[in-house]
Scaffold this motif. Structure first.
Motif, PDB file in Angstrom:
ATOM      1  N   TYR A  94       0.843  -1.196   0.000  1.00  0.00           N
ATOM      2  CA  TYR A  94       0.000   0.000   0.000  1.00  0.00           C
ATOM      3  C   TYR A  94       0.878   1.246   0.000  1.00  0.00           C
ATOM      4  N   GLY A  95       1.909   1.257   0.824  1.00  0.00           N
ATOM      5  CA  GLY A  95       2.789   2.416   0.921  1.00  0.00           C
ATOM      6  C   GLY A  95       3.552   2.685  -0.356  1.00  0.00           C
ATOM      7  N   ILE A  96       3.965   1.634  -1.045  1.00  0.00           N
ATOM      8  CA  ILE A  96       4.678   1.800  -2.316  1.00  0.00           C
ATOM      9  C   ILE A  96       3.783   2.495  -3.330  1.00  0.00           C
ATOM     10  N   MET A  97       2.561   2.015  -3.452  1.00  0.00           N
ATOM     11  CA  MET A  97       1.653   2.527  -4.464  1.00  0.00           C
ATOM     12  C   MET A  97       1.147   3.933  -4.160  1.00  0.00           C
ATOM     13  N   THR A  98       0.960   4.248  -2.871  1.00  0.00           N
ATOM     14  CA  THR A  98       0.304   5.509  -2.510  1.00  0.00           C
ATOM     15  C   THR A  98       1.245   6.564  -1.941  1.00  0.00           C
ATOM     16  N   THR A 105      -4.711   4.056   7.434  1.00  0.00           N
ATOM     17  CA  THR A 105      -5.990   3.509   6.981  1.00  0.00           C
ATOM     18  C   THR A 105      -6.635   2.710   8.111  1.00  0.00           C
ATOM     19  N   LYS A 106      -7.682   1.996   7.778  1.00  0.00           N
ATOM     20  CA  LYS A 106      -8.357   1.140   8.758  1.00  0.00           C
ATOM     21  C   LYS A 106      -7.535  -0.105   9.082  1.00  0.00           C
ATOM     22  N   ASN A 118     -11.155  -2.639  -2.123  1.00  0.00           N
ATOM     23  CA  ASN A 118      -9.756  -2.283  -2.311  1.00  0.00           C
ATOM     24  C   ASN A 118      -9.294  -1.338  -1.196  1.00  0.00           C
ATOM     25  N   LEU A 119      -8.153  -1.644  -0.589  1.00  0.00           N
ATOM     26  CA  LEU A 119      -7.626  -0.807   0.493  1.00  0.00           C
ATOM     27  C   LEU A 119      -7.278   0.591  -0.016  1.00  0.00           C
ATOM     28  N   ILE A 120      -6.912   0.703  -1.281  1.00  0.00           N
ATOM     29  CA  ILE A 120      -6.667   2.015  -1.893  1.00  0.00           C
ATOM     30  C   ILE A 120      -8.009   2.564  -2.365  1.00  0.00           C
ATOM     31  N   VAL A 121      -8.488   3.593  -1.688  1.00  0.00           N
ATOM     32  CA  VAL A 121      -9.804   4.131  -2.065  1.00  0.00           C
ATOM     33  C   VAL A 121      -9.744   4.707  -3.470  1.00  0.00           C
ATOM     34  N   GLU A 122     -10.882   4.751  -4.110  1.00  0.00           N
ATOM     35  CA  GLU A 122     -10.946   5.009  -5.552  1.00  0.00           C
ATOM     36  C   GLU A 122     -10.341   6.345  -5.969  1.00  0.00           C
ATOM     37  N   ILE A 492      -8.770   7.013  10.284  1.00  0.00           N
ATOM     38  CA  ILE A 492      -9.407   6.748  11.581  1.00  0.00           C
ATOM     39  C   ILE A 492      -8.817   7.692  12.624  1.00  0.00           C
ATOM     40  N   ASP A 493      -9.563   7.958  13.655  1.00  0.00           N
ATOM     41  CA  ASP A 493      -9.120   8.899  14.690  1.00  0.00           C
ATOM     42  C   ASP A 493      -8.395   8.226  15.843  1.00  0.00           C
ATOM     43  N   ASN A 494      -8.637   6.950  16.036  1.00  0.00           N
ATOM     44  CA  ASN A 494      -8.132   6.291  17.242  1.00  0.00           C
ATOM     45  C   ASN A 494      -6.933   5.372  16.973  1.00  0.00           C
ATOM     46  N   ILE A 495      -5.904   5.905  16.333  1.00  0.00           N
ATOM     47  CA  ILE A 495      -4.685   5.133  16.164  1.00  0.00           C
ATOM     48  C   ILE A 495      -4.017   4.991  17.529  1.00  0.00           C
TER      49      ILE A 495
END
Length: 502
Positions: A94-98, A105-106, A118-122, A492-495
């Motif tokens: 995910y980190g490579i692509m984005t 993320t969640k 898809n974990l990568i939102v549209e 998310i807010d609660n990391i």
């Protein structure tokens, strides 16, 4: 004669613009070759290949035979302090692509299993979508592992993930509505993850079922075919993303590679994985593309315990080289990975960089190479390592690199210091969190300059260092971005920063 000369100059300018040559900022190396701003890009990322699994990176303690990776290192630059965005697969990819840490993320721990959105939102920019807008042809051959859905070919409805997935294969003809071709890629051939390796997908459909042992040979062959095809279009650069599924389990070297190494099936599989570099390099050379193709060879995290690390060590091979830990861990063996770059028009042969970089940095690097701006709605944790390729220091606003383990534990690297918000490995290597004595320090601090193997915990003796690192880590996590000028929020807010707090 004057008009003929003018016509020749105009033709040259048009040709140069079409091929991506920057005439205004054309620099020359000592060899006299041009630096071209639109190189072809080949990004080969292995699955669970340890730092010590590349012989050239640890020649005194590596028994692995990797002639093609070694040759690539001799022809280009080795980064000795490169880190994956996580110690496991999905978040790193995910980190490579984005250009963004996945824990924003969640997905706060572990990896995904498919049959979900898809974990990568549209609307999120990706390296592929960015390059596609610049006129690149973009392809992914290999393992996606960032989720997508499956549509039943008979009913068109979403397929549910089977409760007992062992042996299950999505039917041939199953549609993939939110796969890689909806995230910036023109072409996709591959799988979702190791557990679904028998399901071969092309673009947005499952096209066949085949044994896992055939997957790596198929990727190798198709990679060569792709390069041969793209070479026919001289005016369109390409981005070939090769996320391999090896040497991850199942460890299945094909017949031609079985018994090739002295390190058992894992060693054989690593050798077959190394062969991908050789075949890709030969295809580029054959088509006259080597000089202006940027090749990056790396791994998504450290070697897995499935490689039987103790047995390999008995034979004198250390998958993590001098480092502590392996895949899933916060210690460097979990996320400091091989990272080799070859780009003959810019990168000097046989060079080394000690700059601290992260796999999230691809986005910013290709943006600087192509002289384009980063998107305002993405790449918030990406910093260009292009200066390092020119043997110059990387001067950026990055405070530090954030590490993340399979269980969601955080660590923070800043210069020679590394703070781990965990009592143990944070992963699979002993001692794991529940195996550490209750009176042990709640965290770990190491001076990697003096203690690269992370053996002497300084957490209780360097309180000021801990205080500063913790402050910077909190800022980087909760601000939503580490790149200045990027105003974005975490999903998310609660990391949870301290996973061990009761």
């Amino acid at each position: 004669m004057g008009k003929i000369v003018q016509k020749f100059i105009l033709s040259f300018v048009l040709l140069a613009v079409g091929s991506g040559v920057s005439l205004a900022k054309n620099k020359k190396l000592q060899s006299g070759k041009r630096v071209v701003t639109r190189p072809n890009i080949v990004y080969i990322i292995c699955d669970d290949l340890g730092y010590g699994d590349v012989h050239a990176l640890a020649p005194k303690i590596s028994k692995m035979v990797t002639p093609n990776a070694d040759k690539l290192a001799n022809q280009g630059m080795v980064f000795t302090d490169a880190h994956s965005g996580s110690a496991v697969c999905t978040p790193t990819r995910y980190g490579i692509m984005t250009g963004r840490y996945s824990w924003r993320t969640k997905l706060q721990s572990g990896v995904v299993q498919g049959y979900r959105d898809n974990l990568i939102v549209e609307n999120r920019p990706t390296v592929a979508s960015h390059l596609k807008k610049l006129g690149y042809h973009t392809a992914i051959l290999g393992k996606w592992h960032m989720n997508f859905n499956y549509l039943n070919p008979s009913t068109g409805k979403l397929l549910e993930k089977p409760k007992n997935k062992k042996g299950f294969k999505a039917p041939i003809g199953t549609n993939i509505p939110d796969g890689p071709i909806t995230r910036g890629f023109d072409y996709f051939y591959g799988i979702h993850h190791a557990g679904s390796m028998k399901e071969i997908i092309e673009n947005d459909k499952v096209i066949k079922h085949e044994d896992e042992i055939n997957f790596l040979p198929s990727l190798t062959k198709n990679s060569v075919t792709y390069i041969n095809e793209r070479a026919k279009d001289k005016n369109t650069p390409f981005f070939l993303y090769l996320p391999l599924g090896s040497p991850h389990t199942p460890i299945v070297p094909s017949a031609d590679w079985q018994g090739k190494s002295e390190l058992g099936p894992y060693g054989d599989f690593v050798m077959e994985t190394d062969n991908v570099i050789g075949e890709v390099s030969k295809a580029l050379e054959k088509n006259g593309l080597s000089e202006n193709t940027l090749i990056i060879f790396t791994s998504d995290n450290g070697a897995s315990k499935a490689a039987n690390i103790p047995a390999l060590a008995e034979k004198g091979h250390y998958v993590s080289a001098h480092m502590r830990g392996s895949k899933a861990d916060l210690w460097d063996g979990g996320h400091r990975i091989p990272f080799i770059v070859r780009w003959p028009v810019l990168v000097k042969e046989g060079t080394e960089s000690k700059e601290l970089i992260c796999l999230t940095d691809l986005f910013a690097t290709i943006s600087e190479i192509t002289k384009t701006s980063l998107p305002s709605n993405g790449a918030e944790d990406s910093f260009s390592f292009l200066p390092a390729l020119k043997q110059k220091p990387i001067n950026s606003e990055r405070n530090g690199v954030i590490h993340h383990s399979i269980s969601g534990h955080f660590a923070y690297r800043q210069g020679k210091w590394k703070l781990l918000l965990a009592k143990g490995s944070g992963g699979w290597t002993a001692p794991r969190e529940h195996e550490v004595a209750e009176n042990a320090p709640i965290a770990q601090l190491y001076n990697l300059e003096k203690d690269p193997s992370e053996t002497t915990n300084l957490y209780e003796t360097e309180p000021e260092i801990v205080k500063q690192l913790l402050k910077d880590l909190k800022t980087d996590i909760y601000s939503g971005a580490t790149r200045n000028g990027t105003v974005l929020k975490n999903d998310i807010d609660n990391i949870i920063l301290w996973k061990n707090e009761k």
